[in-house]
Each structure stands twice: as structure tokens, then as C-alpha cells.
Design an enzyme around this catalytic site. Structure first.
Site, PDB file in Angstrom:
ATOM      1  N   LYS A   1       0.990  -0.830   0.016  1.00  0.00           N
ATOM      2  CA  LYS A   1      -0.130   0.224   0.261  1.00  0.00           C
ATOM      3  C   LYS A   1       0.962   1.346   0.679  1.00  0.00           C
ATOM      4  O   LYS A   1       2.028   1.769   0.622  1.00  0.00           O
ATOM      5  CB  LYS A   1      -1.341   0.019   1.045  1.00  0.00           C
ATOM      6  CG  LYS A   1      -1.758   0.923   0.723  1.00  0.00           C
ATOM      7  CD  LYS A   1      -3.295   0.415   2.208  1.00  0.00           C
ATOM      8  CE  LYS A   1      -4.577   1.525   2.111  1.00  0.00           C
ATOM      9  NZ  LYS A   1      -5.218   1.386   2.933  1.00  0.00           N
TER      10      LYS A   1
ATOM     11  N   GLU B   1     -19.529  -5.262   9.786  1.00  0.00           N
ATOM     12  CA  GLU B   1     -20.798  -4.853  10.714  1.00  0.00           C
ATOM     13  C   GLU B   1     -21.328  -5.155  11.065  1.00  0.00           C
ATOM     14  O   GLU B   1     -22.023  -4.272  12.374  1.00  0.00           O
ATOM     15  CB  GLU B   1     -20.943  -3.739   9.422  1.00  0.00           C
ATOM     16  CG  GLU B   1     -19.527  -1.849   9.245  1.00  0.00           C
ATOM     17  CD  GLU B   1     -19.083  -2.748   7.555  1.00  0.00           C
ATOM     18  OE1 GLU B   1     -19.418  -4.245   6.951  1.00  0.00           O
ATOM     19  OE2 GLU B   1     -18.746  -2.268   6.463  1.00  0.00           O
TER      20      GLU B   1
ATOM     21  N   ARG C   1     -25.171  -1.762   6.504  1.00  0.00           N
ATOM     22  CA  ARG C   1     -25.135  -3.112   6.328  1.00  0.00           C
ATOM     23  C   ARG C   1     -25.344  -3.827   7.657  1.00  0.00           C
ATOM     24  O   ARG C   1     -25.564  -4.585   7.809  1.00  0.00           O
ATOM     25  CB  ARG C   1     -23.638  -3.648   7.158  1.00  0.00           C
ATOM     26  CG  ARG C   1     -23.317  -4.657   5.930  1.00  0.00           C
ATOM     27  CD  ARG C   1     -23.610  -4.973   4.397  1.00  0.00           C
ATOM     28  NE  ARG C   1     -23.680  -4.895   3.775  1.00  0.00           N
ATOM     29  CZ  ARG C   1     -22.102  -4.724   2.788  1.00  0.00           C
ATOM     30  NH1 ARG C   1     -21.565  -5.974   3.357  1.00  0.00           N
ATOM     31  NH2 ARG C   1     -21.932  -4.595   1.442  1.00  0.00           N
TER      32      ARG C   1
END
Lengths: 570, 570
Positions: B244, B320, B348
Site C-alpha cells: 500500500k 459491520e 449493512r
């Protein structure tokens, strides 16, 4: 059945334990025959539950039942045997675990996949508070497909606590369990799994144990004792094979059909039958039509479709969210997906309905069965939120047919619709006629010159409205009755043209956020009197659907009084 | 940057491909520096995306990006390089894949975990329609934790089709990726996985390939070519390791901080900072207080809490739903869970908020950040539905603080509350004062004898209301201004006591199902004029938050005109 004490269970011989099992089985069978409820799943789990109560110390130890429909033997062993015949009746025992009902129920369930997360939370709280007890998640192989379970397994190492997951593997999830996870389990069950495959569970931080025969008391007792020992140092997954319907050959042979039993059968015809017929007819003429279900082929009426169009019928297991995304993606490629699901379970796919289907404005049709108060299954199964949570979603049309004929008409209408469409309907009702309908157009059922108009949505409410109309007419009153069959788009043309001063709305849904609010919004600042009848802001427990409906807000007498009040004000 | 054609890529030498990568990297860096957006994730995926465009034939072949924030290199390679500097600005390129924007974007994403389901749906549609192209799901290791992914993997054998899953493993999911799944991946990446562990994927019907170095062009090209070959017969999971932030050392070293970049920083103070401080103070005095997040420790302000109370802080990864059930279960045992989450992502967990938290009436506090229009991320990230989908849930209280001081007061209030509480707030705002508040009580900010009352909820709306008030006063008009800081319970006492004929409501939410509807419902049949300002029934695209807010419904001039109209009617 008499209550069995923990002392009795502790001192019972093996043959006495087996007698207890038979007693439980008979009690479940005879009670469910009268009260309705879940039969085969509970028959399959009797020995396992008795063994759990022998080996563990409830309620000090805690057990979470995934979905919870298989908790009957547990209820019979936790001081509720003497009340068991009140099962699923108003004020009686719930068919699901309920903390409010007994200290032996530590966590309320109803929807699939929550048990491992819940067990982890309870165990973590135990650790943080320096307490000492065991926590068990009891889960069927059907629920084990659900994404929530993997989210919880992923969390085992993060939470650094210990739970026992008892995997009750009967190969069924209402419909037979499908997919990759079940294959892993099936390989293990039939001895063909390589030991290393099982290491999947170890990577998650679980010791895998099993497979034990959960319908054999000795085998189950010893497996549970071993698991309890292993649990001292690590989380354990105990894989137990059981036979759904065990002990009653006709249940063993028809586990789908005997999963849930209705007392005395449904009233009227089933909407699901019409769904199956209409989808087959659409699929026959249009190769783009596909059907999707999350482990509910039979209850949703899709058996025939699956047999006739196996390439275009997808049962993805208890994965409501994945099913929703799958439909959206199929639609991006020009197909016409129909996703059949119970109202309460569509809540699970709420984000995907917004984000995937409606956000991309894709022509997916949601066939939402068991909408409105369903009754005996209680809080977690009432379909009373859908009108509210669907009407806030852009791009979505919402249809509420007044009978099965109109349901068929809406399905035919959906075929021409190039955007998302939700049709919500109860389990059963009147046949009705199939008339051509237009999206967003109400139907005037009874027209008068009175200054009152009543807008009713869906079969239960139309019926209530008819009853109120009959009673009103007997008293020399009258009102115009409209079938408000679309919540979105609302029939604004009709609403704008009406001159009645009093507007009454009825919906088989909570009163917040549904038809009543939409009509109130439309007539804002018009100085009309709008009276909204729907359910009050509460979770509605189990009981008789008609009684609950009256009690929680759709009371014919109160509606009639509103009519009387309007007449009095003239 | 100039548009690069497919022909150019096909004929490019290895060193030319590397030059393209550098060009893309520079373009992303300079554009994100100005427009804001996702930086490190896109820098990490440049070689992989160039290689994909070389090996596959887009848009005939299809690629679904999970979450979608890593699609910048793909946009630069699909005819949108010349427009890339319009990124995330109104009318410009979206920061996420958008079917409406380009034929190269086959599926809109924004939330985690949908890519494999979507790829399967597209592939299945291809098979059914007898077409021939490849379908790729590009997913990060963070999203790979999400339950939806396992639901999709479970479906691979059921759907009997072929997809390529490219697992872009950078070890991060905004916060570092956590849990059992990441351990399996990490073992594989570092060569310590037994081959049999990888059989997990094979049991799901996937051929596992990898690990390739996704920042090395040669390695990636050859891995993709092999995968494409294997894909002829079966679905493939290609495990790619990337870094990343690759190419920019300060991004590589601070991948969390450079995940998302705001152009010019936030206006005002961050609510998240206050959240961290208040939760630490509560945790200090009360051992029951615990904090839960789904992979968003830093953006939600919880870093300090995690450092000070590591035993009571849980980052469960991008899960979630599981986080919500976990909170419910912790609360059943007497703990006080605070679940911090973005508004759009709480969608969600809708079913778990209903079924687990509110159904059991448990004292879980939802700290809902990024509520209202958030702006530059577009449709999938606007927090404009929460007031509507939360207000339909029984047992839930809903607070909407007017500034950070009031947010702190609500957090302190939550500590004494023995039922579920949702507090929704924007990213940043004014410091404000911490005054004692009572649940369900509004605050009168400006009181007059005028016949108009304006109820505003939340910081953006209070600000708009103040501006309108200033403008009105300049024109010799006036109105009473109320801070409607609780949507549930509504301040019925205050509402009942008000005599103003004209009522105006403002909310940073869609106008359907929120504050305006609640106030309208309360004043039903009162013959007051209620004017509701909120967003219209549409998905709101990316752009400047203030501009979008005005355009979609919170227009100061229109509100002022409503005030003028009320004066004119007197």
C-alpha cells in the site's frame, strides 16, 4: 409434561436419559400437532440437548441457539415443561429463545447466523468481568453458510476468548444445505476429509472435534465431555451429525415438509403457489427470467420453477445478502431476476437492496412473502417493517396486492418494468381476479358521495376496511374505499383529485414510515384530517395474527369510531 | 495525463509498461493532492492494474472492484485519463466505479464485500446467454474478511460458473487487517502455509494460485497469464501481494494516514476526536465501557482508546454485522458497548440493529459518523438515509447534536441510558459548549413572538437555519429557532405547547421518514402549515457537500421564501 430437575438429570442412568428423550419427543410431537411450530429440527436435537443439560450447568453456563427454532427440548429441560402446551399462543411460551421468558435463555434469536457472534460477546464479557462459566453456540449446518458466521470465526483470535460451537449437522436448512461449506462438513462427516482440511478451523483458532452421532446418547455424552475438557484452553468446534425428524419415520423422510407445521393449515390459498405458477409462465416465454432464493425453495413456492428451469433457479443457502447482490449483477447483464424472500429476512439484505439493486436502478423484483403480522413466530418473524424501510429507498417501486389475483397482475407488470420493484404479500388469502393494472394506480373499490375516504393497503387491511364499511353502512354511514396498492409511486393523481375532508389509511405494517405517513405527507397543509392506522412503535410478540393485529393498531371498532367522529363533525 | 490506447499497451515493452506505471503514479499523486481521494491503495495497485489491462481485453472482459476506491489506475487506462483531474468534483469523474461513467465499469461499488457475488452474477449471466468473456473480482484482503465474501464463495459450486478472484493483499483494511482469514492469507504469503491449508479454497471450488509480487510487472504478468489459462476450466483465486502506498516512501510508511486524503483538510474540529476523548473518560470511570469498530479505528477517533484500554477495544475487521451482534451480546452481560461506524456502513448492520440490539432493548450506543451529505465520495457514501431507517425501529433513541459540545453531552447522557441510543453527526464542525441535556428535549435557540417556528436537526441545518434567520431579520421578519436534537423520543411536550401556525423543519437526510415526517405526524390534523426541508428521493452523486446539500433540498433561498410566504399569508 412434568418439569425435570437438574438433579434428576445428573443422577439418571443411560437408559433413564433415553426415557427422558422419548418423553420429550412425544411432548414436542403432540404439542406441535396442536400449536404448530418447528417439528423435525427439534426431534433431531433431543439427545444432543439432553446430553448438553447433563454435561453443562445451565443457566450458569450459557447456550445461544442459532435461529432458535430448535430450542424446544431446551425449554422442556429448563423448568418450562409444565407450560409447554402454551407454545406459540398469546401469553404462552415463545417458539424461540427469550431472555424475558427464562434465565435459561441468555440471548434472543430468530434470524440465522448470529449465534457465534453472540457467544463470543458473552464469553468476552465473562472474561472482562472475571467470571467463570462456559458459553455454547448451537448452530445448524444451514446457518453455518451465513456470512455472519465467518465474520465471527474471523474474530475468534481478535477477541481471544473461548467458546464451544456445537455444529448440529443434519444436512438441511429448510431446503437441503448447499454450497462449499456444506461440502467441507459433509466430507468430514463421511470420513473423506483429509485431516489438513480441518485445519481451516484451526487457522481460525478453533479445535475441531467430531464427528459424533448426535442421536446416540453415549456417543454424544462422551463427545461433549471431551469438548468441555478441550474448552479449558481453546475454543472448540464440535461437529455433531443428527437426523432431522429423528424418531418419527415420516418426519425423517420428509424433513422439508415437517420443518414447520401450521396448526390446521393456512386460511385460503397460498400466495407462494401463485408465485411459482406466474414465474414459470414468465420463464416459459422469456429466457431472461431467473429465480433466486436463500434456502427457502418450498415455502416460497419455487419447487416447480426449480424443477422446470434448473439452469435459471438459484438456491444460494441462507445468504440473503449475497442473493441480493447476485440478482443485481444478473440484472446488469440483461437478465430479469426474481428474488423471493420472507419480509423479515429481507432486513438482512437492506444495504444490498440500497447499494447494489436500487443504487444501480436495476430491474430486480423482490417477492416479499410473509409480510405483515405473521403471528405465532413472534417478534423476530413479524413482517411489519418492510413498507417503512423500503419506502425510503430511491428508485424502488412498492406494490401491495389486495389478493392473489392482483399479486399475479403485479408479477406480470414487473416483467415490463425496467427498475427495481418490491411486491409484499401475506402467506395466504383470497384467489381474486387478474385484472390489468398500471404502476402507481390505486383502485376505487367503493365510491360514495360521503366526505370520508379510506385507503387500505394489502389483503388484511382491505378485509378490515370491508368489515368497517359494512358496519358503517348498517349505521347509516358510508365512505369511499380505495385499494392503495402502490406505496411507491403513490397515486398522486387520485389523491390530488379527492375532495373528502376525512382521510383514513390502513396498513399491515408499523404506522411509522409507511402508507399513512406517505399520504399524510401528500396532504400536508391541505387541512384534511388524516387518520393513520398501522401498528404501534413496538416489537410485536407471538400470538394469533388477527388478535395481534387488532391489539397493536388495526382495530375495526376504533376505525369505525373514526368514521363516526367524522360524521359527528359535519 | 493523455489517454493510453489498448493497442499501445499491447505493444509496449516491459520497460515501457513500467514507464506507464510511473506516469499513472504521478498522475494519481498530483490529482489526489488537489482533489482528495484514496491515495495509498491506488499507488499499491498500479502494476497489477496495468498488467490486467495488458492480459485481459476490457471492456469485453469485466472487472468488479471491491469497495471500488482502488479503481484510479483502471480509470486512467480506460479512456478517462484526460478527465482525471476532475476526480470527485461535481460533474467530474467519480472516485468509484460507475456504469454510467464508462463501459469499462461493469458494476458500481462503494461498500465492502460485494465483488465476488457480483462477478458470479455477471459470469452466470454470460453462461446463460452463451457469451464468451472473462470476469474478474478485484478484492483487498480487508474486504476478504467480510461475510458476504464467504456467502459468495459458498455459492461457487452452486452457480457452477467461472470467475477470477484477484486478491490484492496489502495487509491493510484502512486499519491493518485482522483476524483468522488474514492469518491464513499471511501464512500463505510468507510461505509458511502448508499446501493443504490452501485446500480450503479448493473445497469451495477455487484453484488457488500465487503468491505473486503485485508490484513487480514481470511477476504479475506471468501470474495473470497463468491464471487466465487455469480459468478456462475452473474459478481461480490469484493471491497477489502488494504494498500500500508503493512508490512514495511516506505513503508506504503511513498507509493508514494516506489511505484517504482530504483536499485542504476538514473545516472545523473533528467529531471523532471528541468521541475518542469522551469514551476514554467514560472508560476511565466505568469498567463496563467497551468500544467496537469495523476496521476504522483511526478515522473514528478511537486510536487513543485502543492504546489506553486494549482489553476493552475491539476492531473486528470489515464485519459491520458481526460487530453489531457482538455489542448486543456484550450488553446482555452488563457491559456498555459503544459501536462507532460511518452512517452509510451501518446500513449493512440494519437487521442486527433491529433483531439483536433493539429487539432485546440493550444499552448499545451507536456513534454514527459521516452522517448527512459527505460529498466527494458520492452515492455510496452519503449518510442521508440513517434518520429514516433508524426512526422506524422500536426502542431506539436517536440524537442529532448541533455541535461537538452537544455531541459530548449526548455521549455522557448515553452512559446513564439503559436502552439503545444512536447519535449521528458529521465529520467536522464547531467546538460548542457541553451543557447538560435531557433525553428527548429540544433546545430553543432563538425565541420570538412571530407566527413561525423552525426546527433544525444537526450542525449543517442549524447553520443553514441561522443564515436564514439572519437574512429574514434583515428583511424585518423573524422566527423562533429550535435545535431539534432528538428525533426519538421527539419533544412532544415542546411541540404540543407551540402555537405558531407555520412550522419549518430542516434535516441533513432524505425528506422521507425523518424529522420532517415525524413533526408532520405529530401535527397531523392540527391545521398547522408544516414545511419539510430535507433531500429529495434520489441517490446523491459526488461533489462539494455544501453545493449538493443546497441542490438536493436544503436551499437557504427556498427556506427564506417559505418564511416570506408565511408572512405574506398573515
Amino acid at each position: 409434561m412434568r418439569n425435570i430437575t437438574r438433579g434428576e438429570l445428573e443422577n439418571a442412568s443411560l437408559s433413564q436419559l433415553k426415557e427422558v428423550c422419548e418423553e420429550i419427543r412425544k411432548e414436542i410431537f403432540s404439542t406441535v400437532s396442536v400449536c404448530g411450530g418447528h417439528l423435525s429440527s427439534n426431534l433431531g436435537i433431543v439427545e444432543l440437548t439432553v446430553a448438553l443439560h447433563r454435561v453443562f450447568d445451565f443457566p450458569k453456563d450459557k447456550i445461544v441457539f442459532d435461529v432458535g427454532h430448535q430450542c424446544y427440548p431446551h425449554k422442556l429441560l429448563s423448568g418450562r415443561a409444565d407450560r409447554f402446551r402454551s407454545l406459540r399462543t398469546e401469553g404462552g411460551l415463545s417458539g424461540f429463545p427469550k431472555r424475558a421468558e427464562s434465565g435459561y435463555d441468555c440471548y434472543d434469536t430468530g434470524h440465522a447466523g448470529t449465534s457465534v457472534s453472540a457467544a463470543l460477546g458473552i464469553a468476552k464479557a465473562r472474561d472482562l468481568q472475571g467470571e467463570s462459566f462456559e458459553v455454547i453456540a448451537m448452530i445448524g449446518d444451514g446457518s453455518f453458510n451465513n456470512g455472519l458466521i465467518f465474520e465471527a470465526l474471523n474474530s475468534l483470535r481478535i477477541l481471544n476468548t473461548r467458546v464451544l460451537i456445537v455444529l448440529n449437522d443434519n444436512g438441511m436448512s429448510i431446503s437441503p444445505t448447499v454450497g462449499g461449506t456444506s461440502r467441507i462438513l459433509s466430507d468430514a462427516k463421511h470420513g473423506s476429509a483429509l485431516p489438513d482440511e480441518i485445519r481451516l478451523f484451526e487457522q481460525f483458532g478453533l479445535t475441531y472435534m467430531g464427528v459424533c452421532n448426535g442421536n446416540d446418547m453415549e456417543d454424544t455424552l462422551s463427545a461433549l465431555r471431551e469438548s468441555k475438557e478441550a474448552l479449558k484452553t481453546q475454543s472448540v468446534l464440535l461437529h455433531v451429525a443428527t437426523k432431522k425428524g429423528q424418531g418419527y419415520p415420516f418426519c425423517e423422510n420428509a424433513p422439508c415438509e415437517t420443518h414447520g407445521i401450521s396448526p390446521g393449515g393456512a386460511c385460503g390459498q397460498e400466495y407462494s403457489t401463485a408465485l411459482g405458477e406466474e414465474l414459470c409462465a414468465l420463464a416459459e416465454k422469456d429466457r431472461r427470467v431467473v429465480a433466486v432464493t436463500a434456502a427457502m425453495t418450498d415455502p416460497l413456492g419455487l419447487r416447480g420453477f426449480f424443477e422446470r428451469f434448473p439452469d435459471r433457479a438459484f438456491d444460494v443457502g441462507i445468504c440473503e445478502e449475497h442473493a441480493s447482490v447476485l440478482c443485481a449483477a444478473l440484472a446488469t447483464q440483461g437478465l430479469k431476476p426474481y428474488y423471493a424472500i420472507y419480509s423479515t429476512f429481507l432486513q438482512r439484505a437492506f444495504d444490498e437492496v440500497i447499494h447494489d439493486v436500487c443504487g444501480q436502478n436495476l430491474p430486480v423484483t423482490f417477492c416479499i412473502d410473509r409480510a405483515g403480522i405473521t403471528g405465532a413466530d413472534g417478534e423476530t418473524h413479524q413482517g411489519v417493517f418492510d413498507l417503512s424501510y423500503l419506502s425510503l429507498i430511491p428508485n424502488l417501486s412498492i406494490g401491495i396486492p389486495k389478493d392473489i389475483g392482483e399479486f399475479r397482475a403485479m408479477l406480470r407488470l414487473s416483467w415490463n418494468l425496467d427498475s427495481p420493484f418490491a411486491i409484499r404479500y401475506p402467506r395466504a388469502g383470497a384467489a381474486g381476479k387478474v385484472n390489468d393494472i398500471e404502476i402507481g394506480k390505486f383502485e376505487v373499490l367503493h365510491s360514495t358521495m360521503s366526505d370520508i375516504i379510506l385507503l387500505a393497503a394489502g389483503e388484511r387491511c382491505i378485509q378490515i376496511a370491508q368489515n368497517v364499511l359494512n358496519a358503517a353502512q348498517k349505521d347509516g354511514m358510508d365512505f369511499t374505499l380505495v385499494n392503495a396498492r402502490f406505496l411507491k409511486p403513490l397515486d398522486e393523481e387520485l389523491l390530488a383529485s379527492r375532495t373528502e375532508k376525512t382521510v383514513i389509511t390502513l396498513e399491515d405494517n408499523i404506522a411509522v414510515g409507511g402508507l399513512g405517513d406517505a399520504v399524510t405527507r401528500f396532504y400536508r397543509n391541505s387541512c384534511k384530517n388524516v387518520h393513520v392506522f398501522g401498528y404501534r412503535d413496538a416489537f410485536i410478540p407471538h400470538g394469533n395474527a388477527a388478535d395481534l393485529s387488532r391489539k397493536y393498531g388495526l382495530d375495526e371498532e376504533r376505525i369505525l369510531n373514526t368514521v363516526r367522529g367524522a360524521y359527528a363533525r359535519r
